[in-house]
Design a protein around this motif. Structure first.
Motif, short mmCIF file in Angstrom:
data_model
loop_
_atom_site.label_atom_id
_atom_site.label_comp_id
_atom_site.label_asym_id
_atom_site.label_seq_id
_atom_site.Cartn_x
_atom_site.Cartn_y
_atom_site.Cartn_z
N ALA A 21 71.70 -14.01 59.38
CA ALA A 21 70.45 -13.85 58.65
C ALA A 21 69.34 -14.67 59.30
O ALA A 21 68.18 -14.24 59.34
N ALA A 22 69.71 -15.82 59.84
CA ALA A 22 68.72 -16.67 60.51
C ALA A 22 68.19 -15.99 61.76
O ALA A 22 66.99 -16.06 62.06
N ALA A 23 69.07 -15.31 62.48
CA ALA A 23 68.65 -14.58 63.68
C ALA A 23 67.72 -13.44 63.31
O ALA A 23 66.70 -13.20 63.97
N ALA A 24 68.05 -12.75 62.22
CA ALA A 24 67.20 -11.65 61.74
C ALA A 24 65.83 -12.18 61.35
O ALA A 24 64.80 -11.59 61.65
N PHE A 74 62.26 -11.07 62.76
CA PHE A 74 61.26 -10.60 61.79
C PHE A 74 59.96 -11.39 61.94
O PHE A 74 58.88 -10.81 62.01
N ASP A 75 60.08 -12.70 62.02
CA ASP A 75 58.89 -13.56 62.12
C ASP A 75 58.11 -13.30 63.42
O ASP A 75 56.89 -13.44 63.45
N ARG A 76 58.83 -12.91 64.44
CA ARG A 76 58.20 -12.60 65.72
C ARG A 76 57.27 -11.39 65.57
O ARG A 76 56.19 -11.35 66.15
N TYR A 77 57.72 -10.43 64.76
CA TYR A 77 56.93 -9.22 64.57
C TYR A 77 55.88 -9.35 63.47
O TYR A 77 54.88 -8.65 63.47
N ASP A 78 56.15 -10.25 62.52
CA ASP A 78 55.19 -10.46 61.43
C ASP A 78 54.09 -11.40 61.93
O ASP A 78 54.10 -12.59 61.68
N VAL A 79 53.13 -10.80 62.63
CA VAL A 79 52.10 -11.58 63.32
C VAL A 79 51.26 -12.41 62.35
O VAL A 79 50.96 -13.58 62.62
N ASP A 80 50.88 -11.84 61.22
CA ASP A 80 50.01 -12.59 60.30
C ASP A 80 50.80 -13.40 59.28
O ASP A 80 50.21 -14.09 58.44
N PHE A 137 61.22 -8.35 54.69
CA PHE A 137 62.37 -8.94 55.35
C PHE A 137 63.67 -8.32 54.84
O PHE A 137 64.58 -8.06 55.61
N GLU A 138 63.75 -8.08 53.54
CA GLU A 138 64.95 -7.46 52.97
C GLU A 138 65.22 -6.09 53.57
O GLU A 138 66.35 -5.75 53.89
N GLU A 139 64.17 -5.30 53.73
CA GLU A 139 64.32 -3.96 54.31
C GLU A 139 64.74 -4.07 55.78
O GLU A 139 65.59 -3.31 56.25
N PHE A 140 64.13 -5.02 56.45
CA PHE A 140 64.44 -5.25 57.86
C PHE A 140 65.91 -5.64 58.02
O PHE A 140 66.64 -5.09 58.87
N ARG A 141 66.34 -6.58 57.19
CA ARG A 141 67.71 -7.07 57.26
C ARG A 141 68.70 -5.94 56.94
O ARG A 141 69.71 -5.78 57.61
N ALA A 142 68.38 -5.15 55.94
CA ALA A 142 69.24 -4.03 55.56
C ALA A 142 69.35 -3.02 56.71
O ALA A 142 70.43 -2.47 56.96
N SER A 143 68.24 -2.84 57.43
CA SER A 143 68.24 -1.88 58.54
C SER A 143 69.17 -2.34 59.66
O SER A 143 69.65 -1.53 60.45
#
Ligand SMILES: [Ca+2]
Ligand SMILES: [Ca+2]
Length: 68
Positions: free
Chosen positions: A2-5, A9-15, A59-65
């Motif tokens: 989850a930490a890796a995800a 995620f944070d890398r892509y969540d620019v704002d 993040f939840e959707e991202f992690r589920a994907s």
């Protein structure tokens, strides 16, 4: 895992608002050298991962994907 995800995620969540948008996705891949991604293609990808229909990825959707 989850930490890796979270890191990806944070890398892509620019704002940093906790939601990935098509625009943010395009911005990051452009920084990585791929400037050929159209707004439509980026939104298509986001829509594939988006499960609640807000056209953004939490993040939840991202992690589920990622099956996490
Ligand atoms: Ca964001
Ligand atoms: Ca969503």
């Amino acid at each position: 895992m989850a930490a890796a995800a979270r890191k990806v995620f944070d890398r892509y969540d620019v704002d940093g608002d906790g939601q990935l948008t098509a625009e943010e996705y395009r911005q990051v891949v452009a920084e990585l050298g791929d400037t050929g991604v159209t707004a439509e293609a980026a939104q298509d990808l986001i829509d594939t991962i988006d499960t609640d229909g807000d056209r953004k990825v939490s993040f939840e959707e991202f992690r589920a994907s990622m099956g996490l």
